[in-house]
Structure formats: C-alpha cells, structure tokens
Motif scaffolding. Structure first.
Motif, short mmCIF file in Angstrom:
data_model
loop_
_atom_site.label_atom_id
_atom_site.label_comp_id
_atom_site.label_asym_id
_atom_site.label_seq_id
_atom_site.Cartn_x
_atom_site.Cartn_y
_atom_site.Cartn_z
N ASP A 32 39.25 -3.68 38.86
CA ASP A 32 39.00 -2.26 39.16
C ASP A 32 40.21 -1.40 38.82
O ASP A 32 41.36 -1.80 39.03
CB ASP A 32 38.69 -2.10 40.65
N GLY A 33 39.91 -0.21 38.32
CA GLY A 33 40.93 0.84 38.21
C GLY A 33 41.84 0.79 37.00
O GLY A 33 42.72 1.63 36.87
N GLN A 34 41.66 -0.17 36.10
CA GLN A 34 42.54 -0.23 34.93
C GLN A 34 42.11 0.76 33.85
O GLN A 34 40.96 1.16 33.79
CB GLN A 34 42.52 -1.64 34.32
N LYS A 163 31.44 3.54 38.37
CA LYS A 163 32.72 2.95 38.78
C LYS A 163 33.53 2.54 37.55
O LYS A 163 34.74 2.39 37.61
CB LYS A 163 32.47 1.75 39.69
N HIS A 190 40.69 9.42 34.82
CA HIS A 190 41.19 8.14 35.34
C HIS A 190 42.09 8.39 36.55
O HIS A 190 42.02 7.70 37.56
CB HIS A 190 41.96 7.41 34.23
N LYS A 191 42.92 9.42 36.43
CA LYS A 191 43.86 9.76 37.50
C LYS A 191 43.13 10.31 38.73
O LYS A 191 43.35 9.89 39.85
CB LYS A 191 44.86 10.80 36.97
N ARG A 193 39.65 10.43 39.46
CA ARG A 193 38.55 9.66 40.06
C ARG A 193 38.92 8.20 40.33
O ARG A 193 38.21 7.51 41.05
CB ARG A 193 37.32 9.70 39.15
N GLY A 194 40.00 7.74 39.70
CA GLY A 194 40.43 6.36 39.93
C GLY A 194 39.48 5.30 39.39
O GLY A 194 39.51 4.15 39.80
N ILE A 195 38.61 5.71 38.44
CA ILE A 195 37.64 4.75 37.91
C ILE A 195 38.27 3.91 36.80
O ILE A 195 39.29 4.28 36.23
CB ILE A 195 36.36 5.46 37.39
N THR A 196 37.64 2.79 36.52
CA THR A 196 38.07 1.95 35.40
C THR A 196 37.64 2.63 34.10
O THR A 196 36.50 3.06 33.99
CB THR A 196 37.39 0.56 35.49
#
Length: 235
Positions: A32-34, A163, A190-191, A193-196
C-alpha cells in the motif's frame, strides 16, 4: 500486502502458430501507498502486466491475490476489485462516452450504487484534484484537448475512490507543459490521498522524477525492481 503475483505467466493464442509468451513467471509484491514506475519498451509486456492487477486479463498460470484473497477464486467479487484498483488506459477515448464531462465522471460512482447527487459530489472532487476547470464541466468530452481528455479519464477513475490508481502512459501525446502538469497532479494525488500509484511509461525522465520504486519489464520478464537510482546505475 496489497497486490501479490506468484509465478504469473500469460500466453497469447496458446497452442497455435501465433503463441506469444507475454509474461513469464512473474513474482511481484505491491504494498500500500507506494509510487511505482513501470518502464519498458513497446511490446515488453508492461500493459499486459498491469491488466492482470485488476483482473482484466486472467493469467495462463500462477496466482494473483489482492489483500490476501485470490482474485480468480470462484466467489471473488471482481467488480469491487475494479473499483478499488482503478486503471486509466493510454487512450482516454476508450473511457469517455457520456454527453458531458460531469456525467462521464459520475458514471463510475453511480455504478457503485451512489445517487446522481452523491456521484456529483465525488465527481467534482475528482475533477478538482486533476485540475480540470469548472467552466468545462458541461462540455462534451470529445470537444476537449488531449490533455483535458486525460484529466477527465483520470477523474472518472478517481471519483470511485480507488485504493490503487494505475496509469498507462498518461503523458503520451502531450506537449512538455501538459506532461508536467499531469504528472504534478498525479504526484499531488499521491501525497493528498495517500493511494498507491502505478505509473507506466517509456520515459525515463518522467519515472525518475516521481517514482520511489522502479520496475523494468523486458521481454515479458522483470529485469530490475529497485529504487530508481539503483536501477539507473545498471544502464
């Protein structure tokens, strides 16, 4: 772990004279999150690879799991998977079909069961996130410039609150300013929403600037999978 591929092989036209091994024994983990860049020349297998992530293509052999569940299991809900793992195709025309921009972006969330009013809230949020101007909401998607179409196609997937967001060559055909704009918006997403984010490109420059991890696909295999700096040291 979010997406996991184990020994995934994909063969086009198996058992015929046209048999092509597009992917060969791929093992890959996407946490997650990359922010991941996937790079490779035309025909390397990168587009085939990403279409396995949300079950658009079924592997010839091997398994793919999302949050620990086999996405090709008998009772697995692939429709939900596709709203959580959103894919924006290289040609936005393949994703645009409504009469106006706002209706187009509302389509996904309404398909998820939201009312038109609720869908509009998500659609407007998504359009703002990709920097699309409100004065153009009522325009036909087909009147828009290439860069605007790309933004609308991205917003259409974003409005479903995925996600994981996969973008196949999002800057193809854009001028340098349009390219930087789109990539900056994606980095901002990305910053915020923090999604991949999985960004597919054949441009080294785009990938080096934004991705924290780089996967190089060559001839259906993963040649490198590392931080961009470490990968570029090989070239």
């Amino acid at each position: 772990m979010s997406i996991e591929l184990k020994n995934v092989t994909y063969t086009y036209s198996p058992g015929t004279a046209y048999e092509i091994h597009a992917l060969k024994d791929i093992n890959l983990s996407i946490p997650d999150g990359q922010f991941i860049g996937i790079i490779g020349h035309t025909g390397s297998g990168k587009s085939t690879l990403i279409q396995h992530f949300n079950a658009l293509i079924r592997p010839t052999s091997g398994t793919i799991t999302y949050n620990g569940e086999d996405i090709w299991g008998e009772k697995y809900d692939r429709r939900t998977l596709r709203s959580e793992v959103g894919l924006v195709f290289q040609y936005p025309e393949h994703q645009l079909f409504e009469n106006d921009v706002l209706s187009d972006v509302c389509f996904g969330p309404m398909n998820q069961g939201l009312s038109r009013e609720e869908a509009e809230v998500e659609a407007k949020k998504a359009l703002q996130h990709v920097g699309f101007k409100e004065e153009n909401y009522s325009k036909s998607p087909f009147e828009l410039s290439g860069g605007q179409k790309k933004r609308v196609a991205i917003a259409g997937v974003l409005a479903m609150n995925p996600k994981i967001l996969i973008l196949d060559e999002p800057t193809a055909g854009l001028d340098p300013k349009g390219r930087d704009d789109i990539l900056d918006q994606i980095a901002e997403l990305h910053k915020v929403r923090g999604i991949t984010i999985i960004l597919v490109s054949h441009s080294m420059e785009d990938i080096a600037k934004y991705a924290e991890r780089l996967i190089v696909v060559n001839d259906g295999e993963i040649a490198y999978d590392d931080a961009p700096k470490a990968v570029f040291a090989h070239y």
